[in-house]
Scaffold this active site. Structure first.
Site, PDB file in Angstrom:
ATOM      1  N   GLY A  51      48.871  63.013  35.430  1.00 37.78           N
ATOM      2  CA  GLY A  51      47.801  63.498  34.553  1.00 37.78           C
ATOM      3  C   GLY A  51      47.444  62.599  33.388  1.00 37.78           C
ATOM      4  CD  GLU A 106      53.522  64.679  29.931  1.00 34.81           C
ATOM      5  OE1 GLU A 106      52.450  64.601  30.556  1.00 34.81           O
ATOM      6  OE2 GLU A 106      54.563  65.112  30.442  1.00 34.81           O
ATOM      7  CG  ASP A 107      48.263  65.517  31.382  1.00 32.30           C
ATOM      8  OD1 ASP A 107      49.484  65.630  31.135  1.00 32.30           O
ATOM      9  OD2 ASP A 107      47.778  65.851  32.474  1.00 32.30           O
ATOM     10  CG  ASP A 110      52.457  75.143  29.871  1.00 30.49           C
ATOM     11  OD1 ASP A 110      52.544  75.955  28.936  1.00 30.49           O
ATOM     12  OD2 ASP A 110      52.164  75.494  31.032  1.00 30.49           O
ATOM     13  CG  PHE A 159      44.837  76.759  34.987  1.00 29.23           C
ATOM     14  CD1 PHE A 159      44.052  75.925  35.760  1.00 29.23           C
ATOM     15  CD2 PHE A 159      46.207  76.606  35.029  1.00 29.23           C
ATOM     16  CE1 PHE A 159      44.631  74.945  36.574  1.00 29.23           C
ATOM     17  CE2 PHE A 159      46.801  75.645  35.840  1.00 29.23           C
ATOM     18  CZ  PHE A 159      46.012  74.812  36.609  1.00 29.23           C
ATOM     19  CG  ASP A 166      46.412  68.707  39.100  1.00 31.02           C
ATOM     20  OD1 ASP A 166      47.154  68.763  38.089  1.00 31.02           O
ATOM     21  OD2 ASP A 166      46.816  69.017  40.241  1.00 31.02           O
ATOM     22  NE  ARG A 172      45.787  64.597  39.412  1.00 31.93           N
ATOM     23  CZ  ARG A 172      46.871  65.182  38.885  1.00 31.93           C
ATOM     24  NH1 ARG A 172      46.977  65.321  37.585  1.00 31.93           N
ATOM     25  NH2 ARG A 172      47.831  65.624  39.671  1.00 31.93           N
TER      26      ARG A 172
HETATM   27  C1  PRP Z   1      51.840  68.435  33.814  1.00 30.58           C
HETATM   28  C2  PRP Z   1      51.652  67.561  32.593  1.00 30.58           C
HETATM   29  C3  PRP Z   1      53.044  67.447  32.061  1.00 30.58           C
HETATM   30  C4  PRP Z   1      53.675  68.769  32.446  1.00 30.58           C
HETATM   31  C5  PRP Z   1      53.665  69.655  31.251  1.00 30.58           C
HETATM   32  O1  PRP Z   1      52.249  67.622  34.850  1.00 30.58           O
HETATM   33  O2  PRP Z   1      51.115  66.314  32.911  1.00 30.58           O
HETATM   34  O3  PRP Z   1      53.765  66.379  32.641  1.00 30.58           O
HETATM   35  O4  PRP Z   1      52.859  69.357  33.469  1.00 30.58           O
HETATM   36  O5  PRP Z   1      54.213  70.898  31.549  1.00 30.58           O
HETATM   37  P1  PRP Z   1      55.582  71.409  30.946  1.00 30.58           P
HETATM   38  O6  PRP Z   1      55.528  71.160  29.460  1.00 30.58           O
HETATM   39  O7  PRP Z   1      55.566  72.871  31.288  1.00 30.58           O
HETATM   40  O8  PRP Z   1      56.714  70.684  31.591  1.00 30.58           O
HETATM   41  P2  PRP Z   1      52.356  68.115  36.370  1.00 30.58           P
HETATM   42  O9  PRP Z   1      53.785  68.377  36.685  1.00 30.58           O
HETATM   43  O10 PRP Z   1      51.377  69.209  36.604  1.00 30.58           O
HETATM   44  O11 PRP Z   1      51.966  66.814  37.174  1.00 30.58           O
HETATM   45  P3  PRP Z   1      50.636  65.949  37.095  1.00 30.58           P
HETATM   46  O12 PRP Z   1      50.672  65.209  35.782  1.00 30.58           O
HETATM   47  O13 PRP Z   1      50.741  65.057  38.254  1.00 30.58           O
HETATM   48  O14 PRP Z   1      49.452  66.890  37.173  1.00 30.58           O
END
Ligand code: PRP
Length: 188
Positions: A51, A106-107, A110, A159, A166, A172
């Protein structure tokens, strides 16, 4: 703000949260601040795939200092909209980080699980520093106690997709961050 009415991807969005212009302005601001902080330290800027890709690309171009870029890949989400709590380590850094200043990009943050896992794993390699920079901080989801030194925007408990984020691999490439219309994922 409504998504552009003539956009195929935009048709799945209920609203635009952060426009391409909002993001561009914020990223330039963050880049300048990061450049001040890291000037002379030659940081290793580490994007957490997948992301992070639009954000890190824009961010490093807003940092007018010597730096290096690397990527890691861990995954905590499946194809759904909620964290599974399972973190998988997929790609490691290409270089040692002992004595380096590491900036994780990070994007979105959460639960904080991904970053907790990553920072704990990277600390054992004895970097000089590890800091976190995230475009979006969704604090309502937080279950882990982690420090986010630089954040672009606080993210509401919705969301969100776009600008790297994504749903099931799609959206994305939207140039803005928006809220996905629940009809897209309801019942899945
Ligand atoms: C997303 C985002 C972070 C993570 C955050 O990645 O890029 O890495 O979730 O969530 P958290 O704080 O609950 O751990 P994802 O695993 O969806 O993968 P992606 O970046 O490939 O979309």
């Amino acid at each position: 703000m409504n998504p552009p009415s003539d956009s195929a991807l935009g048709a799945s969005m209920s609203e635009v949260l952060f426009s391409a212009q909002d993001i561009a302005t914020k990223v330039v601001e963050m880049g300048a601040e990061l450049a001040d902080h890291y000037r002379g330290k030659r940081p290793l800027v580490v994007g957490i795939l997948n992301g992070c890709f639009p954000f890190i690309a824009d961010l490093v171009r807003a940092m007018d200092i010597e730096l290096e870029v690397d990527f890691m890949s861990v995954s905590s989400y499946g194809a759904g909209t909620k964290s599974t709590g399972v973190v998988r380590f997929i790609k490691d850094l290409n270089q040692p980080i002992q004595g380096r200043h590491v900036l994780l990009v990070e994007d979105i943050i959460d639960t904080g699980l991904t970053l907790r896992y990553l920072t704990e794993a990277l600390q054992t390699r004895k970097p000089e520093s590890i800091e976190v920079c995230a475009l979006l901080d969704k604090q309502a989801g937080r279950t882990q106690n982690i420090e986010v030194r630089w954040r672009g925007f606080m993210c509401p408990d919705a969301f969100v997709v776009g600008y790297g984020l994504d749903y099931a691999g799609i959206y994305r490439n939207l140039p803005y961050v928006g809220v996905l219309d629940p009809s897209v994922y309801r019942g899945k």
